[in-house]
Motif scaffolding. Structure first.
Motif, PDB file in Angstrom:
ATOM      1  N   LEU A   3       0.839  -1.203   0.000  1.00  0.00           N
ATOM      2  CA  LEU A   3       0.000   0.000   0.000  1.00  0.00           C
ATOM      3  C   LEU A   3       0.876   1.257   0.000  1.00  0.00           C
ATOM      4  O   LEU A   3       0.590   2.231  -0.703  1.00  0.00           O
ATOM      5  N   GLN A   4       1.934   1.223   0.772  1.00  0.00           N
ATOM      6  CA  GLN A   4       2.874   2.353   0.800  1.00  0.00           C
ATOM      7  C   GLN A   4       3.426   2.628  -0.595  1.00  0.00           C
ATOM      8  O   GLN A   4       3.521   3.787  -1.026  1.00  0.00           O
ATOM      9  N   GLU A   5       3.756   1.571  -1.329  1.00  0.00           N
ATOM     10  CA  GLU A   5       4.301   1.726  -2.678  1.00  0.00           C
ATOM     11  C   GLU A   5       3.262   2.314  -3.622  1.00  0.00           C
ATOM     12  O   GLU A   5       3.581   3.188  -4.448  1.00  0.00           O
ATOM     13  N   LEU A   6       1.997   1.873  -3.514  1.00  0.00           N
ATOM     14  CA  LEU A   6       0.940   2.417  -4.358  1.00  0.00           C
ATOM     15  C   LEU A   6       0.738   3.906  -4.107  1.00  0.00           C
ATOM     16  O   LEU A   6       0.607   4.701  -5.050  1.00  0.00           O
ATOM     17  N   LEU A   7       0.704   4.298  -2.836  1.00  0.00           N
ATOM     18  CA  LEU A   7       0.487   5.700  -2.492  1.00  0.00           C
ATOM     19  C   LEU A   7       1.674   6.563  -2.917  1.00  0.00           C
ATOM     20  O   LEU A   7       1.496   7.682  -3.404  1.00  0.00           O
ATOM     21  N   ALA A   8       2.879   6.029  -2.747  1.00  0.00           N
ATOM     22  CA  ALA A   8       4.070   6.784  -3.126  1.00  0.00           C
ATOM     23  C   ALA A   8       4.133   7.001  -4.637  1.00  0.00           C
ATOM     24  O   ALA A   8       4.622   8.043  -5.112  1.00  0.00           O
ATOM     25  N   ALA A   9       3.641   6.032  -5.397  1.00  0.00           N
ATOM     26  CA  ALA A   9       3.656   6.126  -6.865  1.00  0.00           C
ATOM     27  C   ALA A   9       2.417   6.847  -7.398  1.00  0.00           C
ATOM     28  O   ALA A   9       2.271   7.005  -8.603  1.00  0.00           O
TER      29      ALA A   9
END
Length: 360
Positions: free
Chosen positions: A6-12
């Motif tokens: 989820l962190q990766e999705l939000l960061a991207a």
């Protein structure tokens, strides 16, 4: 879905909808951009309730609750209605470890702000000529190791501004992992080896140095680190729109009053820095978005916009002691761990929830 995913999705900035199904009374922290729906009672009865009324955008929907159990019910029911739903593993307890970063240049130094979005903690990597110091490490040491490696920087020291009460310090673990010096303000609380830092001490790295400014009040040992008087890493003494709290070391009313007076002295001392000095604190009081914007302000802005900072000593002490928020969750246990230099296998249970280190 894991926290890292989820962190990766939000960061991207990829399309994803976060659906928080906790009861309002249980919401003390949130995921940036989450849709809050009080669905706990309906979900426990096997119904979508108000969730069925939502007009959800295309793309995945990640459900979240305290630890994941109620969110899993929501995911099951949403999937039965054709929604691409997933559950955040471990819920908000696990999300407390999530982080993001931003970077800027201050006084010819690179400053990386490592923001623990799930807790509001701010830590920093400060670099000069490829040598770096980490201040108030609050996420997994491997995160800093990776950020340093990606930039080709060498860690020379790790410093804490004080003994923390809201989160477990990662500074000792990071210093050990990288073979760097561990620096703490001079005090007798920490029961493990460290290099003491006194008022006025210089911590040299690259072509510059951090200068220690003792700023007691939140704790007796609280220290601000100054970078050429262009930036002040203030820990929990001075925040963007509030000041530190003087009560977490306990004691009598008289002792708390004495620490509040020290806090006033420290805040006043910090506000005597040049108006353009950047104030970079150890916390913020709300979830940190994945927007790449540095969380900081100037001495001038604080002078103009934080009413507490303009009060004379007696009024300041009275106001601060009257506005003390609830204690941070598990703070006595966290302080004990930080004094002993211990670190549990799973820190998320101790650290979940708001940080509550500020008085506004």
């Amino acid at each position: 879905m894991s926290v890292a995913e989820l962190q990766e999705l939000l960061a991207a900035h990829r399309p994803v909808t976060v659906l928080d199904v906790r009861s309002p009374a249980d919401v003390d922290w949130e995921i940036p951009g989450a849709i809050q729906v009080d669905a706990y009672g309906d979900l426990q009865s096997g119904r979508l309730g108000r969730l069925a009324e939502l007009n959800l955008p295309p793309g995945p929907v990640v459900t979240v609750c305290g630890v994941g159990r109620t969110a899993a019910i929501a995911t099951h029911l949403l999937r039965a209605n054709g929604v691409e739903a997933l559950t955040l593993d471990g819920g908000m307890r696990s999300w407390s470890l999530a982080w993001n970063t931003t970077q800027t240049t201050i006084s010819d130094c690179q400053v990386v702000q490592v923001r623990r979005t799930g807790k509001g903690c701010l830590s920093y990597i400060v670099e000069s000529q490829s040598e770096a110091i980490v201040i108030d490490a609050s996420v997994d040491p491997e995160v800093y190791v990776r950020l340093l490696s990606e930039r080709g920087w060498r860690l020379v020291a790790v410093a804490d501004t004080h003994i923390h009460a809201d989160h477990l310090s990662r500074s000792r673990g990071l210093a050990h992992l990288e073979g760097a010096a561990l620096l703490l303000p001079t005090q007798h609380r920490a029961q493990y080896p460290f290099r003491p830092v006194a008022d006025g001490d210089r911590i040299v790295f690259g072509s510059t140095a951090l200068v220690a400014m003792r700023t007691p009040g939140h704790t007796d040992e609280s220290t601000t680190f100054l970078l050429d008087n262009t930036a002040a890493f203030t820990g929990d003494t001075l925040f963007l729109n509030s000041v530190g709290r003087p009560d977490l070391e306990g004691g009598t009313r008289q002792e708390r009053t004495s620490r509040a007076r020290l806090l006033h002295m420290s805040v006043s001392r910090l506000l005597q820095l040049p108006e353009a000095t950047q104030v970079l604190p150890g916390h913020v009081s709300e979830a940190i978005p994945f927007d790449g914007r540095m969380l900081g302000t100037t001495v001038e802005t604080i002078r103009d916009s934080v009413p507490l900072a303009r009060l004379e000593e007696a009024a300041f002490v009275q106001a601060v002691l009257a506005r003390i928020p609830p204690d941070p969750p598990n703070h006595l246990i966290i302080v004990q761990h930080n004094e002993l230099g211990q670190f549990p296998v799973d820190p998320s249970e101790l650290e979940a929830g708001a940080n509550r280190c500020a008085v506004a």
